[in-house]
Motif scaffolding. Structure first.
Motif, PDB file in Angstrom:
ATOM      1  N   ASP A 109       0.824  -1.199   0.000  1.00  0.00           N
ATOM      2  CA  ASP A 109       0.000   0.000   0.000  1.00  0.00           C
ATOM      3  C   ASP A 109       0.861   1.253   0.000  1.00  0.00           C
ATOM      4  O   ASP A 109       0.559   2.233  -0.689  1.00  0.00           O
ATOM      5  N   HIS A 110       1.961   1.244   0.747  1.00  0.00           N
ATOM      6  CA  HIS A 110       2.867   2.394   0.743  1.00  0.00           C
ATOM      7  C   HIS A 110       3.575   2.547  -0.604  1.00  0.00           C
ATOM      8  O   HIS A 110       3.631   3.643  -1.171  1.00  0.00           O
ATOM      9  N   LEU A 111       4.115   1.451  -1.128  1.00  0.00           N
ATOM     10  CA  LEU A 111       4.869   1.530  -2.381  1.00  0.00           C
ATOM     11  C   LEU A 111       3.993   1.965  -3.552  1.00  0.00           C
ATOM     12  O   LEU A 111       4.475   2.585  -4.502  1.00  0.00           O
ATOM     13  N   SER A 160      -2.439   0.288  14.580  1.00  0.00           N
ATOM     14  CA  SER A 160      -1.579   0.470  15.744  1.00  0.00           C
ATOM     15  C   SER A 160      -0.637   1.669  15.589  1.00  0.00           C
ATOM     16  O   SER A 160      -0.036   2.108  16.571  1.00  0.00           O
ATOM     17  N   TRP A 161      -0.486   2.168  14.373  1.00  0.00           N
ATOM     18  CA  TRP A 161       0.222   3.432  14.162  1.00  0.00           C
ATOM     19  C   TRP A 161      -0.814   4.543  14.044  1.00  0.00           C
ATOM     20  O   TRP A 161      -1.832   4.393  13.357  1.00  0.00           O
ATOM     21  N   THR A 162      -0.555   5.665  14.658  1.00  0.00           N
ATOM     22  CA  THR A 162      -1.470   6.797  14.548  1.00  0.00           C
ATOM     23  C   THR A 162      -1.330   7.433  13.173  1.00  0.00           C
ATOM     24  O   THR A 162      -0.296   7.279  12.505  1.00  0.00           O
ATOM     25  N   PRO A 163      -2.342   8.181  12.712  1.00  0.00           N
ATOM     26  CA  PRO A 163      -2.251   8.824  11.399  1.00  0.00           C
ATOM     27  C   PRO A 163      -1.088   9.801  11.274  1.00  0.00           C
ATOM     28  O   PRO A 163      -0.609  10.056  10.167  1.00  0.00           O
ATOM     29  N   ARG A 187       1.097   3.410   9.331  1.00  0.00           N
ATOM     30  CA  ARG A 187      -0.283   3.225   8.875  1.00  0.00           C
ATOM     31  C   ARG A 187      -0.351   3.338   7.354  1.00  0.00           C
ATOM     32  O   ARG A 187       0.168   4.284   6.759  1.00  0.00           O
ATOM     33  N   PRO A 188      -1.020   2.374   6.669  1.00  0.00           N
ATOM     34  CA  PRO A 188      -1.108   2.406   5.202  1.00  0.00           C
ATOM     35  C   PRO A 188      -1.841   3.651   4.706  1.00  0.00           C
ATOM     36  O   PRO A 188      -2.704   4.196   5.403  1.00  0.00           O
ATOM     37  N   PRO A 193      -5.839  -1.656   3.594  1.00  0.00           N
ATOM     38  CA  PRO A 193      -5.981  -2.124   2.213  1.00  0.00           C
ATOM     39  C   PRO A 193      -7.380  -2.708   1.988  1.00  0.00           C
ATOM     40  O   PRO A 193      -8.009  -3.220   2.924  1.00  0.00           O
ATOM     41  N   VAL A 194      -7.862  -2.613   0.767  1.00  0.00           N
ATOM     42  CA  VAL A 194      -9.186  -3.132   0.418  1.00  0.00           C
ATOM     43  C   VAL A 194      -9.213  -4.640   0.627  1.00  0.00           C
ATOM     44  O   VAL A 194      -8.265  -5.347   0.250  1.00  0.00           O
TER      45      VAL A 194
END
Length: 426
Positions: A109-111, A160-163, A187-188, A193-194
């Protein structure tokens, strides 16, 4: 209307004997199909999964695809040659673990800038499980409970990661998973992801209503599609979800021609290529459960009864009632005067949409307007150029009808699908 492209290979719709058929593992094949799908403004590209090559009579089935690259590895590479197209990987929830898979999906999702999707599948097949350390056996009753908890756990990890980029410790204690620690990937971009789901059982439909964003279904006709659509969408309210929060997209095939007669003629030829004489006998053996190699593919169906239990074929979906299927096929054969090969073609080698580009566009439009689907996953019969004709000849007609986008208006797969944004649960 939403459209997706399925990479042909893990099914018997692919025509390998056509001179235009290329490799199913070379990067050039994947690249060609995704570039075509993105040129056609499709929502996403869809990769199937095969964790073990299927066997028949103790041998790898030589008419099956040989070689199935790992989906997420392929999609990470394809992220570099696409800009907007969603990238969907089929990954098994029975033979993976939430922490590792959540990392891999978040990385994609990041890449890709927010274009990742996960098609959640399950398995209770010990034959496939032999490829895995713990033997792989999972009671069928536990398949969807594990899958549901798997998705729940993955979403906890993504949250678990904040925005604003701060990691927090996580802990999940459940029936199938007991994990705690710190997630290594921020966070993605999509939040989550869908999630795609493809099961058709009562448990699968309930799982889709509770956890999925997209349902990949086999119900591509008007009557069957409307029944499935109403059933699954009708389950959403009990989970506090609105109908537009779940997209139903049947897998469909197509054959185009300048005239209806030409399209029908092409369809007949494709069916014959898909179901060779050898493949017809093999398909019959999967139903009867016995060696039928002495039978003539152009002759009548066997008059013997199937074996109720058989290990002739391994790695394929089990036939629940062999006798009932055999009787159905024999009745069809008698009524229409069909040979073995003709019968197999009739029951399994069928295209969904056959006709001129305008007729196919009109039929696709009608299914969406009639609440039989929200869109379609197109399954070409050729690798990798089987989608080209649809993009060149049908997509412009859908655009003229005003039922398909003329440009991408968002950057993430969620935006393409019109799905609500994921609200972070702090």
């Amino acid at each position: 209307m939403h459209l997706a492209a399925y990479f042909p290979g893990v099914n018997n719709t692919t025509v390998w004997t056509d001179p235009r058929s290329k490799s199913q593992i070379e990067f050039a094949s994947f690249e060609h199909l995704v570039r075509t799908a993105e040129r056609g403004l499709f929502d996403f590209f869809f990769l199937a999964e095969g964790l073990r090559l299927r066997e028949h009579k103790g041998r790898i089935h030589d008419l099956d695809v040989v070689g199935r690259p790992e989906s997420l590895t392929v999609l990470n590479a394809l992220a570099a040659v696409t800009e907007r197209l969603g990238l969907a990987a089929t990954v098994n929830a029975t033979f993976n673990e939430p922490y590792e898979l959540a990392r891999r999906l978040a990385t994609l999702d990041h890449l890709s800038g927010g274009r990742a999707a996960w098609n959640v599948v399950t398995s209770s097949d010990a034959f496939i499980g032999e490829n895995f350390r713990r033997g792989g056996y999972l009671d069928p009753a536990d398949r969807y409970t594990r899958a549901a908890e798997f998705v729940e756990t993955a979403r906890e990890l993504w949250d678990s990661w904040t925005p604003d980029g701060l990691p927090r410790p996580f802990a999940h204690r459940g029936r199938h998973f007991d994990v705690a620690g710190e997630f290594t990937v921020p966070r993605p971009p999509q939040g989550h992801p869908v999630v795609i789901q493809a099961g058709d059982s009562a448990e699968g439909r309930e799982f889709a209503a509770s956890a999925a964003d997209v349902v990949f279904t086999r119900h591509g006709t008007l009557e069957a599609g409307r029944a499935f659509y109403a059933d699954v969408k009708g389950r959403l309210a009990r989970y506090g979800r609105a109908p537009e929060e779940l997209k139903i997209m049947p897998g469909v095939t197509f054959v185009l021609g300048d005239t209806a007669a030409e399209a029908q003629e092409r369809a007949v030829e494709i069916r014959r290529q898909q179901i060779s004489p050898q493949n017809a006998i093999l398909t019959l053996e999967q139903i009867w459960g016995v060696d039928l190699s002495s039978y003539d593919p152009d002759g009548p169906l066997p008059d013997i009864d199937p074996e109720p239990e058989s290990a002739l074929a391994r790695g394929r979906v089990r036939v629940a009632d062999r006798y009932a299927v055999a009787e159905q096929w024999r009745t069809l054969s008698r009524e229409k005067g069909l040979s073995i090969r003709q019968t197999v073609i009739e029951v399994s080698g069928r295209q969904s949409f056959i006709g001129t580009p305008d007729a196919v566009a009109a039929e696709l439009d009608e299914l969406v307007r009639s609440d039989a689907a929200d869109g379609f996953v197109l399954v070409p019969h050729l690798t990798p150029g089987g989608l080209d004709e649809f993009v060149d000849r049908v997509v412009p007609l859908l655009q003229e009808r005003g039922v398909f986008r003329t440009e991408y208006t968002g950057t993430t797969l969620r935006s393409h699908l019109g799905l609500p944004e994921i609200v972070w649960k702090g």
